[in-house]
Design an enzyme around this catalytic site. Structure first.
Site, PDB file in Angstrom:
ATOM      1  N   GLU A 163       0.782  -1.230   0.000  1.00 24.41           N
ATOM      2  CA  GLU A 163       0.000   0.000   0.000  1.00 24.41           C
ATOM      3  C   GLU A 163       0.821   1.291   0.000  1.00 24.41           C
ATOM      4  O   GLU A 163       0.827   2.031   0.990  1.00 24.41           O
ATOM      5  CB  GLU A 163      -0.945   0.020   1.193  1.00 24.41           C
ATOM      6  CG  GLU A 163      -1.958  -1.081   1.149  1.00 24.41           C
ATOM      7  CD  GLU A 163      -3.042  -0.943   2.217  1.00 24.41           C
ATOM      8  OE1 GLU A 163      -2.968   0.001   3.020  1.00 24.41           O
ATOM      9  OE2 GLU A 163      -3.942  -1.769   2.232  1.00 24.41           O
ATOM     10  N   GLU A 359      -5.102  -8.796   0.875  1.00 22.43           N
ATOM     11  CA  GLU A 359      -5.814  -8.462   2.116  1.00 22.43           C
ATOM     12  C   GLU A 359      -7.281  -8.229   1.829  1.00 22.43           C
ATOM     13  O   GLU A 359      -7.643  -7.563   0.852  1.00 22.43           O
ATOM     14  CB  GLU A 359      -5.289  -7.161   2.744  1.00 22.43           C
ATOM     15  CG  GLU A 359      -4.003  -7.289   3.479  1.00 22.43           C
ATOM     16  CD  GLU A 359      -3.533  -5.949   4.046  1.00 22.43           C
ATOM     17  OE1 GLU A 359      -4.373  -5.094   4.405  1.00 22.43           O
ATOM     18  OE2 GLU A 359      -2.310  -5.760   4.115  1.00 22.43           O
TER      19      GLU A 359
HETATM   20  C1  GCO Z   1      -3.847  -1.711   5.352  1.00 23.47           C
HETATM   21  C2  GCO Z   1      -2.723  -2.493   5.865  1.00 23.47           C
HETATM   22  C3  GCO Z   1      -3.006  -3.262   7.109  1.00 23.47           C
HETATM   23  C4  GCO Z   1      -4.196  -2.789   7.902  1.00 23.47           C
HETATM   24  C5  GCO Z   1      -5.476  -3.353   7.384  1.00 23.47           C
HETATM   25  C6  GCO Z   1      -6.704  -2.877   8.119  1.00 23.47           C
HETATM   26  O1  GCO Z   1      -4.454  -2.146   4.390  1.00 23.47           O
HETATM   27  O2  GCO Z   1      -4.142  -0.647   5.888  1.00 23.47           O
HETATM   28  O3  GCO Z   1      -2.120  -3.276   4.909  1.00 23.47           O
HETATM   29  O4  GCO Z   1      -1.830  -3.067   7.789  1.00 23.47           O
HETATM   30  O5  GCO Z   1      -4.068  -3.124   9.223  1.00 23.47           O
HETATM   31  O6  GCO Z   1      -5.643  -3.012   6.067  1.00 23.47           O
HETATM   32  O7  GCO Z   1      -6.814  -1.496   8.069  1.00 23.47           O
END
Ligand code: GCO
Length: 454
Positions: A163, A359
């Site tokens: 990200e 994710e």
């Molecule tokens: C993000 C990160 C994670 C977060 C998850 C929840 O996407 O922000 O990769 O570290 O913890 O997404 O917000």
């Protein structure tokens, strides 16, 4: 046909959010270590000093992963645990920790998947200018080489960056995440280019030195605008909005990061809106940045907005605008049943690579019930909806190779501290006791049936 036979079912985490042991065994400090102490922007003044103590409890955590049937574990490496100063001296104890973790995973038939960088930037390099320093991509390359030399014999799947929208956009544009900066458009563009060059150099090193035929991806956030119906006109508006960017929020956009990597240039619109603020691009930069990858890794939690017949309801990620009564997760994020389908469709149409969901998940108000268990029907319902949407994408012919639930266990949710619980495993932060939630057992049944029971 539904999900692929060899679908990669996994769970995910990130070093700063779970490891703890922030100053043990020679680890250097990173910007989250530093700013959680310095900055009052973190809920309840919390920090990742201990987090889930995964550093010491990883064997128990791997055993729990096995109990929930995970086939893959996506985790990130703490740069400053490996190189306390970011470059130079290597900390053997840091290498030993990840070697033990990798070996433990393999011994339990769980395949490790490494994220090279998930936001915990070494403090010593930040003092030298961080991503703005013209040498920053060489620093990243040096770090990557150490990982490749030590872990690539056993680790096949690699993700360079998690990200960039967040560590640059929230970290350096809106100033809501470490290092809490608000930089100019020119600075943001230059540091973005250094980030992309870092990705490119890491890919080159992986291809050149890895001890096996590795699979490489990147994990940007990839939420799309969703059309409210299958109306072709709405679909095209949603697609256009998905890849659009504007001057104020360009580092938060999808195309700013993905087009250079997958299409070989910044989006046209970026040249228009940024003008002289565009980064300096040297000969060969775009070739380095756009080397072929094996999959499009992507983190998707919600839609960026919904396109209706005569209006667009924007959420703005991370969002706080809703229609009255909109169902929300514990994060306050809207629940959009169709979002995995539309995001995957738009991403696949544009970038044409197999998609790995690196994710997806939800935070819920979880707690231990009187019977000693953690009942989380909201998460099971959320996942049923989202995974059905993913199946629909796969059935429509989009090449989806896997899904990593975020997160394996409750953890430090950045500026939100520990309130927000994303895990399939509940963590009692007072005792560090772990309890597998109902959703963890449910996820096992989904994995066992390869999604047929959804
Ligand atoms: C993000 C990160 C994670 C977060 C998850 C929840 O996407 O922000 O990769 O570290 O913890 O997404 O917000």
């Amino acid at each position: 046909m539904s999900l692929k036979k060899d679908f990669m079912w996994g769970v995910a985490s990130a070093s700063y959010q779970v490891e703890g042991a922030y100053n043990e065994d020679g680890k250097g400090l990173n910007i989250w270590d530093y700013y959680c102490q310095e900055n009052q922007a973190i809920a309840h003044y919390e920090n990742g000093n201990v987090a889930c103590d995964h550093y010491h409890r990883f064997k128990e955590d791997v055993a729990n992963m096995k109990k929930i049937g995970a086939k893959y574990y996506r985790f990130s490496i703490s740069w400053a645990r490996i190189l306390p100063n970011g470059i130079g001296e290597v900390n053997q104890k840091g290498i030993d920790f990840y070697n033990s973790l990798i070996d433990e995973l393999i011994a339990n038939d769980i395949e490790p998947l490494i994220t090279i960088f998930h936001w915990d930037y070494p403090m010593e390099l930040y003092k030298l200018g961080g991503w703005l320093n013209p040498n920053s991509s060489d620093w990243f390359a040096e770090y990557t080489k150490v990982l490749v030399d030590n872990f690539s014999d056993r680790v096949k799947y690699w993700i360079t960056l998690n990200e960039p929208q967040v560590f640059i956009g929230l970290g350096h544009a809106t100033g809501s995440f470490a290092p809490f900066r608000k930089c100019s458009a020119k600075e943001l563009a230059e540091m973005s280019h250094n980030v992309l060059l870092s990705h490119g150099k890491a890919v080159k090193i992986l291809r050149q030195y890895a001890k096996q035929n590795v699979k490489i991806g990147l994990a940007p956030i990839g939420p799309s605008y969703n059309p409210a119906s299958d109306d072709q006109k709405l679909i095209e508006i949603a697609r256009e909005k998905t890849f659009d960017l504007d001057k104020d929020r360009f580092t938060l956009s999808l195309s700013w990061w993905s087009d250079p990597v997958f299409l070989g240039d910044y989006p046209k619109k970026a040249y228009e809106v940024l003008g002289n603020d565009m980064p300096t691009i040297h000969d060969g930069d775009m070739e380095l940045i756009s080397q072929p990858l094996d999959f499009y890794g992507v983190n998707i939690y919600q839609a960026e907005g919904i396109v209706y017949q005569d209006s667009i309801q924007e959420y703005h990620m991370p969002c706080d605008i809703y229609t009255t009564g909109q169902p929300l997760t514990q994060m306050g994020w809207p629940i959009n049943d169709d979002c995995l389908y539309w995001s995957c469709k738009f991403l696949y149409d544009r970038y044409k690579l197999p998609i790995l969901i690196t994710e997806n998940g939800t935070a819920c108000h979880d707690r231990i019930f009187l019977d000693g268990k953690v009942h989380d029907p909201n998460r099971i319902d959320f996942l049923t909806r989202y995974l059905r949407s993913l199946k629909k994408a796969s059935e429509s012919g989009i090449d989806i190779i896997g899904y990593m639930y975020w997160s394996v266990m409750d953890n430090f949710e950045w500026a939100d501290g520990y309130d927000k619980r994303f895990g399939l495993i509940y963590v009692d932060y007072q005792t560090q006791e772990r309890t597998i939630k109902d959703s963890g057992y449910w996820y096992k049944s989904v994995i066992e049936s390869n999604g047929e029971n959804l």
